[in-house]
Design a protein around this motif. Structure first.
Motif, PDB file in Angstrom:
ATOM      1  N   UNK A 102      23.360  17.229  38.781  1.00  0.00           N
ATOM      2  CA  UNK A 102      23.820  16.295  37.746  1.00  0.00           C
ATOM      3  C   UNK A 102      24.852  15.337  38.343  1.00  0.00           C
ATOM      4  N   UNK A 109      31.832   8.143  36.890  1.00  0.00           N
ATOM      5  CA  UNK A 109      33.036   7.399  36.499  1.00  0.00           C
ATOM      6  C   UNK A 109      34.173   7.627  37.479  1.00  0.00           C
ATOM      7  N   UNK A 166      25.422  12.141  37.605  1.00  0.00           N
ATOM      8  CA  UNK A 166      26.035  11.171  36.696  1.00  0.00           C
ATOM      9  C   UNK A 166      27.382  11.656  36.166  1.00  0.00           C
ATOM     10  N   UNK A 167      27.612  12.980  36.170  1.00  0.00           N
ATOM     11  CA  UNK A 167      28.872  13.516  35.671  1.00  0.00           C
ATOM     12  C   UNK A 167      30.050  13.076  36.535  1.00  0.00           C
ATOM     13  N   UNK A 168      29.771  12.714  37.797  1.00  0.00           N
ATOM     14  CA  UNK A 168      30.845  12.314  38.707  1.00  0.00           C
ATOM     15  C   UNK A 168      30.943  10.799  38.841  1.00  0.00           C
TER      16      UNK A 168
END
Lengths: 55, 266
Positions: A12, A18, A14-16
């Protein structure tokens, strides 16, 4: 939009996203940020490095 | 069978298994990736979507969000008595948002306290001024055979335990040490010979063998010892995945036992 998961392995990423963009904008070396976030495999690393946020 | 844990981080586990054969360890690997059930969003009712993302793209993104799974609390929809969905086989999650903002996975409001996104920071969609999103998502248990969103594992792989032997004909030319892409070998000055420092990191690529003019170095593998690495998406812990994989294998073997005793279903 960043893909939710790594296309190759399914991590995953996308969790990192930002945190990665913020830290790179603040002038940190992308390599060190990725190492710090625990993205070790090159498939996951290219997801963030090669991504262009279009809109 | 002997198991030795090498490394353990949040959702990553590396261990060495001894005295097993390939077929067994491969069965465990395959069940881990594709037959252990997890929770994932399966049906989405979109009431309002003003964003630039299409409904189906948004539903696909929602499906890929890993959800914390309590396997005790739910049953597979195929094994449930209900016709469509009920509280024992599904959970509803509500997503509401009004622009301008980025809607994250953390904005999903779950009807069940045990089922919630593993990460709160997954960007799902972007809303501009005046745009709104309103949807209800139904999460269900499922297995990876049906769709990859139900796979609990990310990396799930094993390799043979490597063995490197260096004979006396070695002239310490240092070629193998310099060529090794994983820095497995090192020169020991006190003994004036090449030593193996990190054997478990060896990928058995045989670069050292191909570069040795004396043919003094040999890379081989043990066929009853494996290095197994398992990494999960956070819905289950690696231990839970392995445990459930063994349960699945046990249930399958049980059917053969029943058959042998003459109680097979027709």
């Amino acid at each position: 939009m960043i893909p939710v998961r790594c296309i190759s392995c399914g991590k995953v990423v996308s969790a990192y996203f930002d945190e990665y963009t913020k830290r790179v904008e603040d002038g940190e070396n992308p390599k060190e940020v990725l190492d710090d976030l625990g993205l070790k495999k090159y498939c996951c690393r290219r997801m963030l490095i090669a991504h262009v946020e279009a809109w | 069978m002997e198991i030795d844990i090498k490394e353990k981080h949040d959702n990553e586990l590396t261990f060495v298994v001894k005295d097993v054969d390939v077929s067994f360890i491969n069965a465990i690997r395959r069940i881990c990736t594709v037959e252990v059930s997890t929770m994932a969003i399966d049906m989405v009712s979109i009431f309002k979507n003003d964003s630039t993302l299409f409904d189906e793209v948004l539903a696909h993104r929602l499906g890929l969000v890993p959800l914390e799974t309590d396997l005790e609390a739910f049953v597979l929809p195929s094994e449930c008595d209900c016709e469509d969905n009920c509280p024992s086989c599904s959970v509803s999650l509500i997503l509401k948002g009004k622009g301008p903002k980025v809607v994250y996975s953390g904005d999903l409001v779950s009807a069940h306290e045990a089922v919630k996104p593993v990460y709160d920071s997954i960007p799902l969609l972007k809303l501009k001024e005046g745009e709104e999103i309103e949807l209800e998502a139904i999460a269900k248990l499922g297995i990876g055979l049906e769709h990859a969103k139900w796979q609990p594992t990310i990396t799930c792989a094993y390799k043979y335990y490597p063995v490197i032997t260096i004979d006396d004909s070695c002239e310490v030319c240092m070629k193998c040490v310099n060529e090794c892409p994983r820095n497995v070998l090192e020169y020991d000055e006190s003994q004036n010979k090449i030593v193996i420092t990190d054997i478990e990191n060896c990928s058995a690529c045989k670069t050292c063998m191909n570069n040795c003019e004396q043919e003094a170095i040999h890379v081989d593998a043990l066929n009853d010892k494996f290095i197994f690495k398992i990494e999960t998406d956070g819905s289950l812990s690696p231990e839970e995945v392995l445990e459930n994989a063994c349960d699945v294998l046990k249930d399958k073997s049980e059917e053969i036992v029943v058959f042998c005793k003459g109680g097979a279903k027709k």
